[in-house]
Design a protein around this motif. Sequence first.
Motif, PDB file in Angstrom:
ATOM      1  N   UNK A   1      -8.538  16.273   8.062  1.00 36.09           N
ATOM      2  CA  UNK A   1      -7.072  15.581   7.306  1.00 36.09           C
ATOM      3  C   UNK A   1      -7.586  13.917   6.993  1.00 36.09           C
ATOM      4  N   UNK A   2      -7.773  13.977   6.335  1.00 37.24           N
ATOM      5  CA  UNK A   2      -8.065  12.384   6.667  1.00 37.24           C
ATOM      6  C   UNK A   2      -7.092  11.280   6.115  1.00 37.24           C
ATOM      7  N   UNK A   3      -6.365  11.111   6.487  1.00 37.58           N
ATOM      8  CA  UNK A   3      -5.089  10.253   5.361  1.00 37.58           C
ATOM      9  C   UNK A   3      -5.219   8.819   4.209  1.00 37.58           C
ATOM     10  N   UNK A   4      -5.781   8.521   4.640  1.00 36.99           N
ATOM     11  CA  UNK A   4      -6.873   8.079   3.556  1.00 36.99           C
ATOM     12  C   UNK A   4      -7.491   9.630   1.918  1.00 36.99           C
ATOM     13  N   UNK A   5      -8.278   9.689   2.462  1.00 46.83           N
ATOM     14  CA  UNK A   5      -7.814  10.987   1.336  1.00 46.83           C
ATOM     15  C   UNK A   5      -6.780  11.744   0.663  1.00 46.83           C
ATOM     16  N   UNK A   6      -5.820  11.955   1.021  1.00 47.90           N
ATOM     17  CA  UNK A   6      -4.642  12.183   1.567  1.00 47.90           C
ATOM     18  C   UNK A   6      -3.896  10.841   0.446  1.00 47.90           C
TER      19      UNK A   6
ATOM     20  N   UNK B   1       0.651  -1.638   0.152  1.00 48.56           N
ATOM     21  CA  UNK B   1       0.535   0.050  -0.227  1.00 48.56           C
ATOM     22  C   UNK B   1       1.086   1.623  -0.581  1.00 48.56           C
ATOM     23  N   UNK B   2       0.464   2.224   0.038  1.00 51.41           N
ATOM     24  CA  UNK B   2       0.910   3.433   0.406  1.00 51.41           C
ATOM     25  C   UNK B   2       2.317   4.323   0.976  1.00 51.41           C
ATOM     26  N   UNK B   3       2.083   3.769   2.533  1.00 56.98           N
ATOM     27  CA  UNK B   3       2.781   3.932   3.915  1.00 56.98           C
ATOM     28  C   UNK B   3       3.645   3.177   4.135  1.00 56.98           C
ATOM     29  N   UNK B   4       2.432   2.192   4.146  1.00 57.39           N
ATOM     30  CA  UNK B   4       3.345   0.868   4.650  1.00 57.39           C
ATOM     31  C   UNK B   4       4.792   0.708   4.303  1.00 57.39           C
ATOM     32  N   UNK B   5       5.637   0.144   5.274  1.00 60.70           N
ATOM     33  CA  UNK B   5       6.915  -0.774   4.914  1.00 60.70           C
ATOM     34  C   UNK B   5       6.962  -1.822   5.337  1.00 60.70           C
ATOM     35  N   UNK B   6       8.100  -2.414   4.330  1.00 59.46           N
ATOM     36  CA  UNK B   6       8.132  -4.304   4.871  1.00 59.46           C
ATOM     37  C   UNK B   6       9.578  -4.046   5.970  1.00 59.46           C
ATOM     38  N   UNK B   7       8.985  -4.635   7.199  1.00 61.81           N
ATOM     39  CA  UNK B   7       9.918  -4.083   8.414  1.00 61.81           C
ATOM     40  C   UNK B   7      11.170  -5.032   8.346  1.00 61.81           C
ATOM     41  N   UNK B   8      11.281  -5.810   7.279  1.00 61.38           N
ATOM     42  CA  UNK B   8      13.080  -6.728   7.305  1.00 61.38           C
ATOM     43  C   UNK B   8      13.807  -5.411   6.615  1.00 61.38           C
ATOM     44  N   UNK B   9      13.297  -4.476   5.457  1.00 61.78           N
ATOM     45  CA  UNK B   9      13.972  -4.170   4.531  1.00 61.78           C
ATOM     46  C   UNK B   9      14.455  -4.598   3.421  1.00 61.78           C
ATOM     47  N   UNK B  10      13.042  -5.338   3.404  1.00 58.14           N
ATOM     48  CA  UNK B  10      13.372  -6.850   2.132  1.00 58.14           C
ATOM     49  C   UNK B  10      13.187  -5.800   0.514  1.00 58.14           C
TER      50      UNK B  10
ATOM     51  N   UNK C   1     -13.401  16.342  -2.699  1.00 63.09           N
ATOM     52  CA  UNK C   1     -12.348  16.323  -2.127  1.00 63.09           C
ATOM     53  C   UNK C   1     -11.984  18.406  -1.420  1.00 63.09           C
ATOM     54  N   UNK C   2     -12.121  19.086  -2.431  1.00 54.83           N
ATOM     55  CA  UNK C   2     -11.456  20.282  -2.562  1.00 54.83           C
ATOM     56  C   UNK C   2     -12.770  21.263  -2.007  1.00 54.83           C
ATOM     57  N   UNK C   3     -14.202  20.299  -2.080  1.00 53.64           N
ATOM     58  CA  UNK C   3     -14.905  21.541  -1.431  1.00 53.64           C
ATOM     59  C   UNK C   3     -14.756  21.075   0.443  1.00 53.64           C
TER      60      UNK C   3
ATOM     61  N   UNK D   1     -11.321   0.957   0.183  1.00 53.98           N
ATOM     62  CA  UNK D   1     -12.145   2.450   0.857  1.00 53.98           C
ATOM     63  C   UNK D   1     -11.121   3.442   0.225  1.00 53.98           C
ATOM     64  N   UNK D   2     -10.309   3.164  -0.285  1.00 50.79           N
ATOM     65  CA  UNK D   2      -9.381   4.385  -0.648  1.00 50.79           C
ATOM     66  C   UNK D   2      -8.958   4.750  -1.767  1.00 50.79           C
ATOM     67  N   UNK D   3      -9.906   3.881  -2.475  1.00 48.19           N
ATOM     68  CA  UNK D   3      -9.451   4.064  -4.295  1.00 48.19           C
ATOM     69  C   UNK D   3     -10.426   4.848  -4.603  1.00 48.19           C
ATOM     70  N   UNK D   4      -9.849   6.050  -5.478  1.00 48.15           N
ATOM     71  CA  UNK D   4     -10.435   7.337  -6.619  1.00 48.15           C
ATOM     72  C   UNK D   4     -11.764   6.405  -7.086  1.00 48.15           C
TER      73      UNK D   4
END
Lengths: 436, 433
Positions: free
Chosen positions: B146-151, A293-302, B120-122, B73-76
């Motif tokens: 300021x929802x991180x999922x929206x970001x 996903x967007x912000x999660x990282x593999x904790x082992x550095x794989x 989201x702009x609104x 849930x986070x998908x556009x």
Amino acid sequence: MKNAPGKIVFTGSGIVCGSGSSVAEVWENLAAGKTSIAEFHWERGRVRRYEWGNEGWPCRVASEVKEDNRTLVPDRKLHKTISRKDMYGIYAAEQAIEDSGVLKCRDNMDAASREAFNDRTGLIVGSGGGNYQDNYDFFPLIYEANEEMPGFGRELNNRVTPMWLLRILPNNVLCHVGIRGQLKGTNACITNQCASSPMAVAEAASAIWNQEADRIVAVGHDSVLEPEHMLYYHNLGLLSKEVPKPFDAARSGTVFGEGGGAVVMEREEEALSRGASILGEFLGFGSTCEARGTTDLDPTGDGVMRAIKQALDDAELKPEDVGMICAHGNGTRASDLTEGLGIQSVFGSDIPPVTAFKWAYGHLIGAAGIVDLVMTLEVLKRGRVPAISSLNKVDDQLVGFPAQLKSLAPRSDVALVICRAFGGLNIVLAVRGLLG
Amino acid sequence: MSLIDKRRIAVTGIGLVTPVGNDRESTWEALLAGRSGGAQIENFDASGFSTTIGAEVKGFERENAAPCRKLLKGASRADGFALAAANEALSDAGIAPTDEDSHRWGLAVGAGMMTVDYDDLKVVYDYATEEGEFQPNGLLRQDYPADPISFCRWQSNSGLSMLTKAFGIRGYATSVHTACASGGQAIGSALKALRRGQCDRVLAGGFDSMLNPVGISGFCLLGALSTDNDNPAGASRPFDETRNGFLLGEGAGFLVLEDWDAAIEREAKIYAELGGDGNSLSCYRITDSPPDGNGPIQAIEQALADAGISAGEIDYVNAHGTSTQMNDRSECAALKAVFGDRVNDVSVSSTKSCMGHLIAAAGAVEAAVCCLAIRDSTAPVNANHQNPDPNCDVNLVIGESRALEIRAALSNSLGFGGSNSSLVFLNPERGQL
């Protein structure tokens, strides 16, 4: 690169960031341990049409480019149609082109040869993508339309500039550098968030490898110094209130920078035949993803480990051949730890000197990797790996990790540049410099 | 310079979500029948805009179409199309990343340019403006969501993040944006990653949706859209003399690309061979194509050379054909320059006549159309063509779709900003044709 039809070399570079607008200037600051991160002052009117004071904002530091846009790119018409972050890309690209002298070959060519030359000259840009504030052009319209859609549509042409879409195009630097330099060959605009610009370098090498072009300008540029970006990164716990401390036990996050970087890459044969001065050689790259996903990282550095191994394999190098590592080292808890673990799992206890530059000019997001590459080539040329000036004590979880507390000579002329991004992306570039 | 021995690449899976069908076969059937996806816009009240029509994806239930509901849930809107189309492509190919080989799988996508959509702009407008002027400190209000999922949704590689997670892809991953050429360039990037041996299989495609108030505004401001509001089905008429702008579409298209020998080895169905990729930059104007085709010509020629074939082997061209005056003229000039005397032997159609313009997804969706045309030996119709334009006198597939043995097909994508992408697909049985 494996099975490459010949060597690919760097013949020019360009840079603009908070630490300076030339390679020499940025080097001086790096070598002196001087950071350009400071409290910012939006009152200077750098952000269009709104004031943004520091009062109440959770994050108040950044590394800002000092020069005015108009000094960097003196083309008044252009300033009306594109944004600040695009100027950084144009400036860096044109500095690199000038530095390499690559386009001068065209001067004495006849028209047909010039056309052929242009068609074999590529341009690949790594861009951060859009900014939030570009959309604020619609606020007066929403207000005028009483927040109702029919009025929004009717009043659109009276309230918003007709050029709005052209100003926000993520591929603006590609268009404008291309038109200005008539670079008509293979091209791309890569939007891989923080990994955009090293991917531009990697794709440039790949295109030369595929014989689509003889020379390519690779560029990266970005600026996320705007309220929404800073707030959301802060809310994710990624921003620090002070100079970032890559790999330090007490690190607390990253700090934004802004700017651009560029390199000219060509087939060695051609560079030599035109008598170009060569800054280094592109040896290979690795590119992996962690699928979390967007912000999660593999904790082992794989992901980092695999990207390094891939780059070494592509470059046909062994770990002991590597003379230094320019790490991503963004100063956040999770990224630095997993990056360190990834490096350790490739090199074991025999790790070359590791440095990282974000303490100096902040995190340039879409431009981060290429700016690090430009400075890594300079580090090799100078024969001295600068210390991470904000580092006091390396994280206990990275036992024996050689993050630079003081400046050291690289152990060979080969460097790895590591860059990481949202989406769990890891790009590793392997380059050879001119060891000074 | 030594020639590299180019690894052959097979197309073994296709997935589509388009304005004319929510999967591959329904889209293809509609294209063959020349059914338009144009209609009055229903996603939002477009009645005030100069253009009130678009080609929307209809009846799409993303909860049923995507493999991983949590991710939605986070998908556009565009991300939802991407998940569904990518899922279809992988199931069609009958193969998916496993723990053992996920690091040898790659992803290359052409992603859209939207930073945020209107909704989201609104939210920002509601908290952080006064009389329509932005007041940044409004964002600091305690109740500002300021929802991180929206970001995360609006990060430039959010679609990539979602797709790699959904399917467990751990190798090379990249996201490109060159406006209307994005999808084609993404497939080109995938081709190179495969040839270099960096991956064994790549999921490659594009996805986009600009059919929202902010997205459509950008094109209305430029006057790029057809304003035939009372004739949505006929609004997109590429190469017709009366064409007056494009019809904005949305959707996604994905291909599964893999090493040819590996595909044969596992007895996979092979739609086509991805033979070559060509790219050029017109360096002319930001929004216009050069009238003489200088730019697109080089992309086509490079794609042919990359595929190692001559122009004489191309039987079908899926044109960029946006239905704007300048694009269609420039593209025809390029086709005439490349094919010369043989231009009339090449069947040309723009399936944007039915689907509209899918922007960053267009190149990928149209690449898929080329593969289906090869599979079924049929060139889909260029719908809505009634008035010939002397500047566009190529061999258009008009009236109805055309039975045609296709040895090789060419897909063109010419983007805002001047990026041109051409892809060549080869018939797997072309030796026998």
